[in-house]
Design a protein around this motif. Structure first.
Motif, short mmCIF file in Angstrom:
data_model
loop_
_atom_site.label_atom_id
_atom_site.label_comp_id
_atom_site.label_asym_id
_atom_site.label_seq_id
_atom_site.Cartn_x
_atom_site.Cartn_y
_atom_site.Cartn_z
N GLY A 198 0.85 -1.20 0.00
CA GLY A 198 0.00 0.00 0.00
C GLY A 198 0.88 1.24 0.00
N LYS B 144 4.01 1.27 8.89
CA LYS B 144 3.70 2.22 9.95
C LYS B 144 3.12 1.50 11.17
N SER B 145 2.18 0.61 10.90
CA SER B 145 1.52 -0.09 12.01
C SER B 145 2.40 -1.20 12.58
N GLN C 255 -9.42 4.71 6.27
CA GLN C 255 -9.67 3.72 5.23
C GLN C 255 -10.34 2.48 5.82
O1 LIG Z 1 2.38 0.76 6.61
P1 LIG Z 1 1.38 -0.27 7.06
O2 LIG Z 1 0.89 -0.03 8.44
O3 LIG Z 1 1.96 -1.66 6.90
O4 LIG Z 1 0.10 -0.17 6.13
C1 LIG Z 1 0.15 -0.46 4.77
C2 LIG Z 1 -1.10 -0.03 4.04
O5 LIG Z 1 -2.24 -0.70 4.53
C3 LIG Z 1 -3.36 0.14 4.48
O6 LIG Z 1 -3.73 0.44 5.78
C4 LIG Z 1 -4.52 -0.47 3.75
O7 LIG Z 1 -4.69 -1.81 4.03
C5 LIG Z 1 -2.90 1.37 3.74
O8 LIG Z 1 -3.61 2.50 4.03
C6 LIG Z 1 -1.47 1.43 4.12
O9 LIG Z 1 -0.78 2.23 3.24
#
Ligand SMILES: O=P(O)(O)OC[C@H]1O[C@](O)(CO)[C@@H](O)[C@@H]1O
Length: 527
Positions: free
Chosen positions: A156, A213-214, A496
């Motif tokens: 993403g 990020k997560s 989202q």
């Molecule tokens: O950087 P992360 O937390 O792995 O998220 C990746 C992607 O997943 C999403 O949350 C969608 O599933 C996007 O908005 C984001 O860019």
């Protein structure tokens, strides 16, 4: 404080609706007046780009109605509130601060004693220092040999933007002697993606950036494990080959398994994160931190233009409002992004996420249903490849699809050939000019199969050359366009929720916790 109202409650929107089919672009572009219109209907963007909207269905009357809408919807007030730290992301109760990563705009936004702009700049510097040490051979593999390749693992927003920007600048960097390291990307949880990338790189000399990020995204964590497994099997220590870009609160931040961890935070959405360390780490490694800094400068200069209250001097807001007219008054369902630049081959895919994940919503920022259509379907391919693919439908299909062309006068590598009195670059540019007129003006033929109705609107962004600065301006232009459209539609463009349900059901399938149709589909797929 700005007031948030649904589009269909605004008086200026009623006025705009009365202007449906107001302009015949075929007529507007004909004769000498048409030439004058092409020269006049253009507004400067940053880094030498120009936004030309002569082939859009607008005239002074429509433009003045759009300016009234911009005022009534308080678009600039809302933008100011956004970059000054208002909680614009109502769904997640978060600020939206990606503009601060461009190092300007607004007052200091301080959270828990930390100035957010300083935080983003510090993390960019951390990425730059790391990259400089890798280039200088101060950070090496265990055999004290230099790393030659960098592989980003993310999905993403942690993949599409950085990948599009890398591809956009790869040739430019080679032509300008700033190319430092080959970059590759692993995103899909399809094992063939990781396996193919790993087979194509020299593992011993590869650095891997885990970007999430997560720190909880299934695809990314799976691919990280895939890569660690490959490194271990090759007799290499994964922790000497990996770094992380994540938020300070994520599980990855606590891990000891990385050479370093560089941080972003929840105030920069994934699809807006290319300008943070998410893009900064890989682009600094691939091309050097100075190139990434030029990209940020281009984005910052475009942001500055986006603060202008005069619609005619604000190309991002103008593009956004013309899009609103096309979507909500003319009723067009999609928008094609068509860069006449091979370097921008993945740019439409990035914009697809940025736009459709932001504005693909049917409830407003207060979770109330809206009674009007919102974000269009976005798709695109680089010209002239698209011409030999889906342009048939664009020219003669039943839907009118507004087009956003992007073109440059010069190629990046400067290697060209003259055949039949024109270079390849001239042929490329001739095609985009021809397409604008073919789409707008059409051509009558008694044989309906050969008849072109025309009246298919397009805009074009024209630049001299795709450079880091013009790429930054282009990126910011579309981000700001999407933001302004979200404001007009009264949406929260920065969460989202629509991506969650599928993730939850996939987990149930993997846990064999299914029944009914989901169970039968799972069985059919041999899970
Ligand atoms: O950087 P992360 O937390 O792995 O998220 C990746 C992607 O997943 C999403 O949350 C969608 O599933 C996007 O908005 C984001 O860019």
């Amino acid at each position: 404080m700005a007031t948030w109202k649904n589009l269909d409650t605004l008086a200026s929107f009623d006025k705009l609706c009365s202007l449906k089919n107001h302009v015949d672009i075929a007529a507007a572009l004909s004769g000498e007046e048409g030439g004058k219109r092409v020269a006049d209907y253009s507004t400067p963007m940053a880094a030498g780009l120009n936004y030309n909207y002569a082939a859009k269905e607008v005239d002074e009357t429509v433009l003045s109605a759009l300016a009234q809408l911009a005022d009534e919807a308080q678009l600039i007030d809302k933008f100011e509130e956004l970059y000054n730290g208002a909680v614009i992301n109502t769904g997640e109760n978060r600020m939206v601060l990606h503009h601060l990563a461009r190092r300007q705009l607004g007052n200091p936004v301080v959270v828990d004693g930390v100035d957010k702009r300083e935080f983003y700049v510090a993390q960019q510097k951390k990425a730059a220092d790391f990259a400089n040490k890798v280039h200088a051979g101060e950070i090496t593999n265990e055999a004290r040999e230099k790393f030659t390749t960098v592989v980003q693992i993310g999905i993403g927003g942690s993949d599409l933007g950085p990948r599009a920007l890398y591809i956009a600048l790869e040739n430019w960097a080679k032509a300008n002697n700033t190319f430092k390291m080959e970059a590759r990307f692993i995103s899909n949880v399809d094992p063939d993606d990781a396996a193919a990338v790993l087979a194509s790189v020299d593992l011993a000399h590869s650095l891997f950036i885990v970007v999430s990020k997560s720190g909880t995204t299934l695809e990314t964590l799976t691919n990280e494990a895939f890569v660690k497994d490959a490194l271990t099997k090759a007799g290499l220590n994964p922790s000497k080959h990996m770094l992380a870009v994540t938020s300070e609160t994520s599980p990855l931040a606590k891990s000891e398994d990385y050479l370093t961890a560089i941080f972003m935070d929840d105030y920069i959405g994934g699809r807006y994160s290319s300008v943070s360390a998410v893009g900064g780490a890989i682009l600094s490694l691939a091309f050097g931190p100075e190139v990434f800094a030029q990209l940020l400068d281009g984005a910052a200069a475009e942001d500055q233009l986006a603060t202008n209250r005069d619609l005619m001097k604000n190309p991002d807001m103008l593009d956004a409002l013309i899009g609103i007219y096309e979507r909500n008054v003319q009723g067009y369902p999609s928008t094609a992004v068509l860069p006449y630049s091979q370097a921008l081959s993945r740019f439409p895919a990035h914009l697809q996420q940025c736009d459709m994940e932001s504005n693909g919503k049917t409830v407003n920022r207060f979770s109330e249903p809206v009674n009007y259509v919102t974000g269009p379907v976005i798709f695109g391919e680089p010209g002239t490849n698209g011409q030999h693919s889906f342009y048939q439908l664009l020219h003669q299909g039943s839907d009118i699809i507004p087009l956003q062309f992007i073109g440059f006068k010069k190629s990046q590598l400067g290697v060209d050939v003259d055949i039949e009195n024109s270079t390849s670059q001239q042929k490329l540019c001739a095609n985009v000019a021809a397409q604008i007129i073919a789409f707008a003006c059409g051509k009558e033929d008694e044989n309906l199969n050969k008849n072109f109705k025309g009246k298919r609107p397009s805009s074009i962004i024209i630049g001299d050359e795709l450079t880091p600065a013009s790429l930054g301006a282009l990126l910011a232009h579309f981000e700001n366009k999407i933001m302004f459209q979200g404001f007009v539609w009264n949406l929260n463009s920065f969460d989202q929720e629509g991506v969650q349900l599928g993730k939850v059901l996939a987990k149930r399938v993997l846990a064999h916790n299914t029944d009914g149709a989901l169970k039968v589909f799972s069985d059919l797929l041999n899970i």
